[in-house]
Write a protein that holds these residues in place. Structure first.
Motif, PDB file in Angstrom:
ATOM      1  N   ASP A   1       1.138  -4.274   6.991  1.00 33.41           N
ATOM      2  CA  ASP A   1       2.119  -3.209   7.218  1.00 33.41           C
ATOM      3  C   ASP A   1       1.481  -2.047   7.981  1.00 33.41           C
TER       4      ASP A   1
ATOM      5  N   ASP B   1      11.915  -5.725   8.568  1.00 33.91           N
ATOM      6  CA  ASP B   1      11.975  -4.474   7.815  1.00 33.91           C
ATOM      7  C   ASP B   1      13.426  -3.992   7.735  1.00 33.91           C
TER       8      ASP B   1
ATOM      9  N   HIS C   1       7.268  -7.985   1.515  1.00 33.22           N
ATOM     10  CA  HIS C   1       6.693  -7.205   0.402  1.00 33.22           C
ATOM     11  C   HIS C   1       6.806  -7.951  -0.932  1.00 33.22           C
TER      12      HIS C   1
ATOM     13  N   HIS D   1       2.793  -8.640   9.140  1.00 27.75           N
ATOM     14  CA  HIS D   1       3.677  -7.465   9.055  1.00 27.75           C
ATOM     15  C   HIS D   1       2.957  -6.253   9.639  1.00 27.75           C
TER      16      HIS D   1
ATOM     17  N   HIS E   1       3.443  -2.701  12.506  1.00 29.64           N
ATOM     18  CA  HIS E   1       4.226  -1.841  13.391  1.00 29.64           C
ATOM     19  C   HIS E   1       3.257  -1.456  14.501  1.00 29.64           C
TER      20      HIS E   1
HETATM   21 ZN   LIG Z   1       6.810  -2.334   7.471  1.00 25.93          ZN
END
Ligand SMILES: [Zn+2]
Length: 524
Positions: free
Chosen positions: A429, A277, A363, A75, A77
């Motif tokens: 994340d 997401d 998550h 995960h 970005h």
């Molecule tokens: Zn995220």
């Protein structure tokens, strides 16, 4: 990806050049005494002892170092990760003049169409508390579109070009002709500048993020892009990120397109799946994670962004198009909605097809045994971030403030998930927490709640093999013959994983990272 079989490879393997990696300690479940492995193109062709090694086109001496499966960060970005590494940070600078010098140095290295967007100036400690003027910002930025936001995030200075190109800002609350913008004018300027960053500039940042990932022993990242109505370039950016992962020399990039009921678009953009997401709820910090019982520090259940019916519709469409689905769900209310959606489509799609699709929950922080059992039923993979527990969990952390001590300690029940067969995949994340795969493993073996801790081997598997499994890829993540060559060489000479439950144990450093048979990182 077909739901029935995964024949996709992260990149084309046109050559079958062989490389013998010898003189190491190979962490292989099938060959415990192995010191060498042979790669042929993107595949591990052979594993064994040096003396038995076949001839190869080239040979790499591992100098006794430990070779393990490479990490997968499930995960990330990427653009934000790269921007946090390569961007301009103004925090702590002592004067407006120094801020402008930094902006000028930064801008000098940028192409003419780039945007200068920087954050963090704070005049409270300056001798002269006057913020930089709009004109000075424009000059420092070399005439480019520029916006410098203050540390508080609620004020910024716009360069003259931004003001000239957007006369509509003048009608907004918080506009000042000096270029010092607050409130609505600040928010509009910041959103406009963000959306104007050219795709090339975003991908340059992402490339830096990928290079950093490779240097940490990561052979694949799973990108979670979030569509944004105010930013028409997100689709091109996403396709570009997926394409970066196909370049030899880069870790692989698997992309999730986080838009509700957009499976055809996701497929056409080259996505691995639709969702990711795709927010079924928000975050605990903002009290928008959707709970079944109210927060401890506010009279709210949080935000229910998706109903079970919407989730069911999304799942139907993903199955029709042949993509997996994933949902961002942190609170038990949101996780229950995802599972209710899966229950709703089970009669028409069949539980076997649902399990084969390997849908995911991103998550998955607050869930009890009953919700966990329902995840097992549907074969849902949990894409979790152990670093969240390290950062915000425990008896006195932010989760305890929001939820009370008991619920905070019950969050991220990693051992309960793993114990009943929910497949785990670890991620960061990033940039929410740093790319740090060993840090994630350490957070899992040192969970704030001892009951929730994973053993070292299980945590390492979730950070490596678990990432591939959650992508529907079964022939990667273990060092055995006839699987994909994704491995990392560490500065360790013991033939086993480090025991990171010992807080004094240092984190290993990466010597080499190999992704799909290509060297993507080599320590100088
Ligand atoms: Zn995220």
């Amino acid at each position: 990806m077909s739901l029935l079989e995964n024949t996709e490879r992260p990149r084309h393997d046109t050559t079958r050049e062989t490389t013998l990696w010898r003189g190491g300690r190979i962490l292989s479940p099938t060959h415990p005494d192995a010191t060498a492995l042979l790669t042929s193109g993107d595949t591990i062709a052979w594993i064994g002892e040096d003396a038995d090694a076949p001839a190869a086109d080239r040979t790499v001496d591992l100098e006794g170092a430990l070779v393990t499966p490479a990490f997968v960060d499930s995960h990330v970005h990427l653009t934000g990760t790269g921007a946090s590494l390569t961007g301009l940070h103004l925090a702590g600078l002592p004067s407006a003049a120094v801020v402008l010098d930094r902006v000028a140095d930064f801008a000098a290295a940028l192409p003419p169409d780039a945007i200068v967007l920087a954050h963090g100036w704070d005049e409270t400690e300056w001798d002269d508390a006057a913020p930089p003027t709009s004109e000075a910002v424009g000059n420092a930025a070399g005439g480019r579109l520029a916006y410098l936001s203050r540390a508080c995030g609620h004020i910024g200075v716009a360069g003259p070009r931004l003001l000239a190109e957007h006369p509509e800002f003048a009608a907004l609350d918080g506009y000042d002709p000096s270029g010092l913008l607050t409130r609505a004018a600040h928010r509009a300027a910041r959103a406009t500048v963000n959306a104007a960053v050219p795709v090339s500039q975003r991908l340059a940042a992402a490339r830096a993020g990928l290079a950093h990932a490779a240097s940490l022993g990561i052979a694949a990242v799973v990108e979670h892009s979030i569509p944004n109505d105010a930013d028409p370039l997100t689709e091109a950016e996403f396709a570009g990120l997926v394409a970066l992962g196909k370049e030899p020399g880069n870790p692989a990039v698997y992309g999730w397109w986080g838009e509700l009921r957009a499976a055809e678009k996701a497929r056409d953009l080259g996505a691995h799946g639709c969702g990711g997401d795709l927010s079924a709820d928000g975050s605990l910090g903002a009290r928008t994670a959707f709970l079944r019982t109210p927060y401890d520090d506010a009279d709210t259940l949080g935000a229910e962004y998706l109903t079970a019916a919407e989730i069911a519709d999304h799942l139907r469409e993903c199955h029709r198009v042949g993509l997996s689905a994933a949902f961002h769900a942190i609170g038990d209310g949101a996780i229950a909605n995802v599972l209710d959606g899966l229950d709703a489509v089970e009669p028409e799609l069949g539980v076997d097809a649902i399990r084969r699709a390997r849908h995911r929950i991103e998550h998955a922080e607050l869930l009890d045994a009953a919700l966990i059992a329902r995840m097992v039923h549907h074969g849902v993979h949990a894409s979790v971030q152990p670093a969240f527990d390290a950062a915000w969990g425990g008896p006195k952390g932010m989760y305890a403030a929001r939820l009370g001590r008991e619920r905070a300690l019950a969050a991220n029940p990693l051992s309960k998930l793993a114990g009943v067969g929910v497949p785990l995949a670890f991620g960061s994340d990033s940039p929410v927490t740093a790319l740090d795969p060993w840090g994630g493993v350490r957070a899992a073996v040192r969970h704030w709640n001892p009951v929730s801790r994973l053993p070292m081997a299980a945590a390492f598997a979730a950070a490596t093999r678990g990432g591939w499994r959650a992508l529907g890829i079964d022939d990667s993540g273990s060092l055995v013959p006839n699987t994909r060559a994704n491995f990392t060489v560490w500065d360790l000479t013991a033939g086993r994983l480090p025991e990171l439950s010992d807080p004094a144990a240092p984190q290993p450093e990466c010597n080499l990272t190999v992704a799909a048979g290509s060297l993507v990182y080599s320590r100088a």
